[in-house]
Design a protein around this motif. Sequence first.
Motif, PDB file in Angstrom:
ATOM      1  N   GLN A 200      18.207  31.960  21.823  1.00 45.26           N
ATOM      2  CA  GLN A 200      17.478  32.279  20.604  1.00 45.26           C
ATOM      3  C   GLN A 200      16.367  33.281  20.910  1.00 45.26           C
ATOM      4  N   ILE A 201      15.956  33.998  19.869  1.00 44.23           N
ATOM      5  CA  ILE A 201      14.905  35.014  19.980  1.00 44.23           C
ATOM      6  C   ILE A 201      13.666  34.472  19.281  1.00 44.23           C
ATOM      7  N   THR A 202      12.555  34.447  20.013  1.00 42.00           N
ATOM      8  CA  THR A 202      11.345  33.828  19.472  1.00 42.00           C
ATOM      9  C   THR A 202      10.256  34.826  19.104  1.00 42.00           C
ATOM     10  N   GLY A 203      10.451  36.096  19.392  1.00 39.10           N
ATOM     11  CA  GLY A 203       9.428  37.084  19.068  1.00 39.10           C
ATOM     12  C   GLY A 203       9.674  38.390  19.789  1.00 39.10           C
ATOM     13  N   ARG A 204       8.649  39.201  19.803  1.00 42.60           N
ATOM     14  CA  ARG A 204       8.764  40.520  20.409  1.00 42.60           C
ATOM     15  C   ARG A 204       7.453  40.898  21.081  1.00 42.60           C
ATOM     16  N   ARG A 205       7.542  41.477  22.266  1.00 49.58           N
ATOM     17  CA  ARG A 205       6.347  41.911  22.982  1.00 49.58           C
ATOM     18  C   ARG A 205       5.862  43.247  22.435  1.00 49.58           C
ATOM     19  N   ASP A 206       4.649  43.615  22.820  1.00 46.12           N
ATOM     20  CA  ASP A 206       4.079  44.883  22.363  1.00 46.12           C
ATOM     21  C   ASP A 206       4.880  46.078  22.865  1.00 46.12           C
ATOM     22  N   ASP A 207       5.574  45.907  24.003  1.00 48.79           N
ATOM     23  CA  ASP A 207       6.354  47.027  24.555  1.00 48.79           C
ATOM     24  C   ASP A 207       7.749  47.129  23.937  1.00 48.79           C
ATOM     25  N   GLY A 208       8.044  46.259  22.956  1.00 47.32           N
ATOM     26  CA  GLY A 208       9.318  46.332  22.258  1.00 47.32           C
ATOM     27  C   GLY A 208      10.374  45.381  22.756  1.00 47.32           C
ATOM     28  N   TYR A 209      10.188  44.793  23.934  1.00 49.26           N
ATOM     29  CA  TYR A 209      11.163  43.841  24.457  1.00 49.26           C
ATOM     30  C   TYR A 209      11.086  42.531  23.678  1.00 49.26           C
ATOM     31  N   HIS A 210      12.253  41.958  23.407  1.00 51.02           N
ATOM     32  CA  HIS A 210      12.308  40.706  22.669  1.00 51.02           C
ATOM     33  C   HIS A 210      12.116  39.511  23.607  1.00 51.02           C
ATOM     34  N   LEU A 211      11.470  38.491  23.081  1.00 46.99           N
ATOM     35  CA  LEU A 211      11.257  37.254  23.817  1.00 46.99           C
ATOM     36  C   LEU A 211      12.401  36.298  23.520  1.00 46.99           C
ATOM     37  N   LEU A 212      12.955  35.726  24.566  1.00 47.30           N
ATOM     38  CA  LEU A 212      14.146  34.892  24.432  1.00 47.30           C
ATOM     39  C   LEU A 212      13.898  33.496  24.977  1.00 47.30           C
ATOM     40  N   GLN A 213      14.736  32.594  24.569  1.00 46.80           N
ATOM     41  CA  GLN A 213      14.913  31.314  25.242  1.00 46.80           C
ATOM     42  C   GLN A 213      16.411  31.113  25.398  1.00 46.80           C
ATOM     43  N   SER A 214      16.814  30.672  26.582  1.00 47.74           N
ATOM     44  CA  SER A 214      18.238  30.508  26.830  1.00 47.74           C
ATOM     45  C   SER A 214      18.435  29.533  27.983  1.00 47.74           C
ATOM     46  N   VAL A 215      19.676  29.114  28.165  1.00 50.24           N
ATOM     47  CA  VAL A 215      20.072  28.339  29.336  1.00 50.24           C
ATOM     48  C   VAL A 215      21.210  29.083  30.023  1.00 50.24           C
ATOM     49  N   PHE A 216      20.993  29.401  31.297  1.00 47.79           N
ATOM     50  CA  PHE A 216      22.012  30.063  32.100  1.00 47.79           C
ATOM     51  C   PHE A 216      22.832  29.016  32.850  1.00 47.79           C
ATOM     52  N   ARG A 217      24.148  29.115  32.710  1.00 50.90           N
ATOM     53  CA  ARG A 217      25.063  28.289  33.489  1.00 50.90           C
ATOM     54  C   ARG A 217      25.873  29.205  34.387  1.00 50.90           C
ATOM     55  N   LEU A 218      25.763  29.037  35.702  1.00 46.17           N
ATOM     56  CA  LEU A 218      26.548  29.814  36.644  1.00 46.17           C
ATOM     57  C   LEU A 218      27.942  29.214  36.783  1.00 46.17           C
ATOM     58  N   LEU A 219      28.911  30.064  37.114  1.00 48.50           N
ATOM     59  CA  LEU A 219      30.308  29.646  37.194  1.00 48.50           C
ATOM     60  C   LEU A 219      30.867  29.830  38.600  1.00 48.50           C
ATOM     61  N   GLU A 220      31.879  29.035  38.898  1.00 44.47           N
ATOM     62  CA  GLU A 220      32.602  29.162  40.163  1.00 44.47           C
ATOM     63  C   GLU A 220      33.717  30.203  40.019  1.00 44.47           C
ATOM     64  N   TRP A 221      33.393  31.294  39.420  1.00 43.52           N
ATOM     65  CA  TRP A 221      34.354  32.379  39.178  1.00 43.52           C
ATOM     66  C   TRP A 221      33.565  33.653  38.933  1.00 43.52           C
ATOM     67  N   GLY A 222      34.104  34.773  39.372  1.00 41.85           N
ATOM     68  CA  GLY A 222      33.403  36.031  39.144  1.00 41.85           C
ATOM     69  C   GLY A 222      33.990  37.154  39.962  1.00 41.85           C
ATOM     70  N   ASP A 223      33.172  38.157  40.211  1.00 44.11           N
ATOM     71  CA  ASP A 223      33.569  39.313  41.007  1.00 44.11           C
ATOM     72  C   ASP A 223      33.403  39.008  42.493  1.00 44.11           C
ATOM     73  N   THR A 224      33.921  39.913  43.316  1.00 49.67           N
ATOM     74  CA  THR A 224      33.669  39.864  44.758  1.00 49.67           C
ATOM     75  C   THR A 224      33.092  41.206  45.188  1.00 49.67           C
ATOM     76  N   ILE A 225      31.985  41.157  45.913  1.00 45.15           N
ATOM     77  CA  ILE A 225      31.350  42.364  46.438  1.00 45.15           C
ATOM     78  C   ILE A 225      31.691  42.480  47.924  1.00 45.15           C
ATOM     79  N   HIS A 226      32.173  43.638  48.324  1.00 44.96           N
ATOM     80  CA  HIS A 226      32.505  43.917  49.723  1.00 44.96           C
ATOM     81  C   HIS A 226      31.462  44.891  50.276  1.00 44.96           C
ATOM     82  N   LEU A 227      30.887  44.558  51.413  1.00 47.34           N
ATOM     83  CA  LEU A 227      29.829  45.374  52.008  1.00 47.34           C
ATOM     84  C   LEU A 227      30.153  45.703  53.461  1.00 47.34           C
ATOM     85  N   ARG A 228      29.883  46.946  53.827  1.00 44.11           N
ATOM     86  CA  ARG A 228      30.072  47.382  55.215  1.00 44.11           C
ATOM     87  C   ARG A 228      28.860  48.217  55.622  1.00 44.11           C
ATOM     88  N   PRO A 229      27.966  47.644  56.446  1.00 42.06           N
ATOM     89  CA  PRO A 229      26.772  48.386  56.855  1.00 42.06           C
ATOM     90  C   PRO A 229      27.134  49.682  57.570  1.00 42.06           C
TER      91      PRO A 229
END
Length: 306
Positions: A22-51
């Motif tokens: 939900q959105i509860t307001g707006r800051r002076d810089d224009g960004y909206h104030l939110l409330q939320s619940v984040f649920r992480l999942l056992e699924w997603g992308d894979t990042i491959h890194l090689r220094p």
Amino acid sequence: MFSRAAGWSHWPAPAKLNLFLQITGRRDDGYHLLQSVFRLLEWGDTIHLRPRADTAVRRCADPEGQPSTIAEHDDLTVRAAKLLQKATNCQQGVDIGVEKRIPMGGGFGGGSSDAATVLVALNQLWGTALDVDALAELGLQLGADVPVFVRGDNAWAEGVGEQLTPLSLPPAWYLLVDPGVHIPTAELFQAKDLTRDATPAKIAGFLTGDLLGNAFEPVLRRKEPAIEAVFRALSRIGTPRLTGSGSGCFVEFADRASAEAALADVPSSLRAWLAQGAGRSPLHAALAQANAAQRRRSLQGQPGLS
């Protein structure tokens, strides 16, 4: 594949759901104030890194290191690596490969999670030794959702999404659907029927089940027939919800068997799949394994230890 033999390491970039928003307001810089619940999942992308021994940061299109055609300013993984490089004065570089599974524009957090994984994993690989608070602060420069992936906890979120309180959530499985449409978030925030002044809620309200809605749902259902059609189809098997400000829809189930039975009833015309809710980020599980392996190698290298 991006093989370990060729110097690549592999790191999960989990998707997320907004279990309510939900959105509860707006800051002076224009960004909206939110409330939320984040649920992480056992699924997603894979990042491959090689220094790399030099300071180059390259997004690779394939395991052989062919450069990606994505513009650097549009590539959050490259921006994340360069941000960490600059913040720590690191003189190492990296090749980056991204194995995408999370659909773009669905509200599942793919770009933010990819960026967070680069920050967390490169902090390990480069030995830059920033703590999680410093990494989350860097992540916020890349996007409001990045800090939750950096920290790795399911969380109650406030502010622009960066004020996080870890939450312990019960086990759950989710049936996910990607309608395949996308409306820019800026356009959604301008919608006349978007509720921007919701009464601030408490965590207890979510835990008792009173907070399940998403402020963007009525706007997206009105604007996009494809999303409305998905809601109608999913309403036959449960209570459909929207995640974030994207088009992704989901239904929550207490166990895998129930989710699988529901998936069998989803029309074949819909792109639908299942994902398990995570108790903690798979990225942080991988990081713990990497730290444990590093400690074992260190002990084996000491005199008198085998």
